[in-house]
Design an enzyme around this catalytic site. Structure first.
Site, PDB file in Angstrom:
ATOM      1  N   SER A 144     -17.866  48.052 -31.840  1.00  0.00           N
ATOM      2  CA  SER A 144     -18.632  49.194 -31.359  1.00  0.00           C
ATOM      3  C   SER A 144     -19.358  49.864 -32.536  1.00  0.00           C
ATOM      4  O   SER A 144     -20.091  49.191 -33.259  1.00  0.00           O
ATOM      5  CB  SER A 144     -17.707  50.155 -30.611  1.00  0.00           C
ATOM      6  N   GLU A 238     -22.271  45.209 -20.358  1.00  0.00           N
ATOM      7  CA  GLU A 238     -22.166  46.373 -21.243  1.00  0.00           C
ATOM      8  C   GLU A 238     -23.523  47.037 -21.447  1.00  0.00           C
ATOM      9  O   GLU A 238     -24.560  46.364 -21.489  1.00  0.00           O
ATOM     10  CB  GLU A 238     -21.632  45.956 -22.604  1.00  0.00           C
ATOM     11  N   HIS A 268     -16.090  46.687 -22.672  1.00  0.00           N
ATOM     12  CA  HIS A 268     -16.447  47.004 -24.048  1.00  0.00           C
ATOM     13  C   HIS A 268     -15.261  46.745 -24.983  1.00  0.00           C
ATOM     14  O   HIS A 268     -14.159  47.220 -24.760  1.00  0.00           O
ATOM     15  CB  HIS A 268     -16.868  48.476 -24.107  1.00  0.00           C
TER      16      HIS A 268
END
Length: 302
Positions: A144, A238, A268
């Site tokens: 991320s 996503e 995610h």
């Protein structure tokens, strides 16, 4: 795809995504994530952890079962929008990857926003990298925001002609703080975990007036000529799908060898859930570990 994948997606959509959409205080985000990580993310048996400091940055060392502190090291940068997350929330996944790859993992607790805005996280990541790379080969990775940070670190390493890492990997990386990718809009409903409406808010906490097009914040706008191999993965539902697709294109345009893995309908940063909760988590970590092992073998280090 597994039944557990469908159940997990439903759970995340009903509970986690709604929580992230309404949570206001960063202290609450951090506290709740830490508590959930202790409950849900369990390291493999015989994993070992050690606290340390590298150039003033607190770090956690994670060792899978039987892994010794020698050879290359995985420098792992945790996700959490630059606002929450820590070495504690990600150490179970790092220990699992360490065991699969046979290498130690180092997780910095870099400074987080809003108390420490851009470029504090990158400064801390760079400080740790410089210390580690002076002693041994390094593979940089993250998820991320941490995946974006890993790629931004790679760009800084090349910009200043430092010793380059063996390779870099990113799990569902955030690479564009302008959020211009089409998937931010087209996947906003099918995304299982991240509320698209909060993306710019987290970016503002981190950037605090800095340009979202600064390559140190958005590696999509950086240059990577001469970089070693990069491995990226993301789920096709996503909101950050296009962050990986466009990043892979950017890297290939600069002549970088890219492995781009797009999986169907996985949440995610799914590897963090571990194989007990999600079989696909274990499969992805094994594939990543094999890639890391090949890099280590080619470097002549073990």
């Amino acid at each position: 795809m597994s039944l557990r994948r469908r159940l997990l997606n439903t759970f995340l959509r009903l509970f986690e995504k709604r929580y992230l959409a309404r949570a206001q205080e960063t202290t609450d985000l951090r506290r709740v994530f830490e508590r959930k990580a202790r409950f849900w993310f369990r390291p493999p048996k015989q994993s070992r952890f050690a606290s340390d400091q590298i150039d003033g940055v607190p770090v956690t060392w994670a060792f899978g079962a039987g892994v010794e502190d020698r050879g290359p090291v995985i420098l792992y940068l945790h996700g959490g929008g630059y606002v929450y997350g820590s070495s504690r929330t990600h150490r179970a996944m790092a220990a699992r990857l360490s065991g699969l790859a046979g290498l130690p993992a180092c997780l910095p607790d870099y400074r987080r926003a809003p108390e420490h805005p851009f470029p504090a996280a990158l400064e801390d990541a760079l400080a740790v990298y410089l210390d580690l790379s002076a002693q041994r080969p390094v593979i940089i990775g993250g998820d991320s925001a941490g995946g974006g940070l890993a790629l931004a670190l790679l760009a800084e390493i090349h910009k200043h002609r430092m010793r380059r890492p063996l390779g870099v990997f990113g799990l569902s990386p955030l690479t564009d703080m302008t959020f211009a990718g089409e998937s931010v809009v087209t996947n906003r409903e099918v995304e299982a975990m991240l509320p698209a409406a909060r993306a710019s808010e987290l970016a503002d906490m981190y950037l605090q007036g800095a340009s979202p097009r600064d390559p140190r914040a958005s590696p999509l706008f950086a240059r990577f000529e001469g970089s070693g191999p990069v491995w990226l993965t993301v789920g096709d539902t996503e909101i950050l799908l296009d962050d990986t697709r466009r990043m892979a294109d950017r890297l290939r345009a600069d002549g970088v060898e890219v492995t781009e893995v797009i999986e169907h309908d996985l949440p995610h940063v799914w590897p963090i859930f571990g194989p007990a909760l999600l079989p696909e988590a274990g499969e992805t970590l094994r594939d990543l570990a094999n890639w890391i092992t090949r890099l280590s073998s080619m470097s002549g280090e073990s």
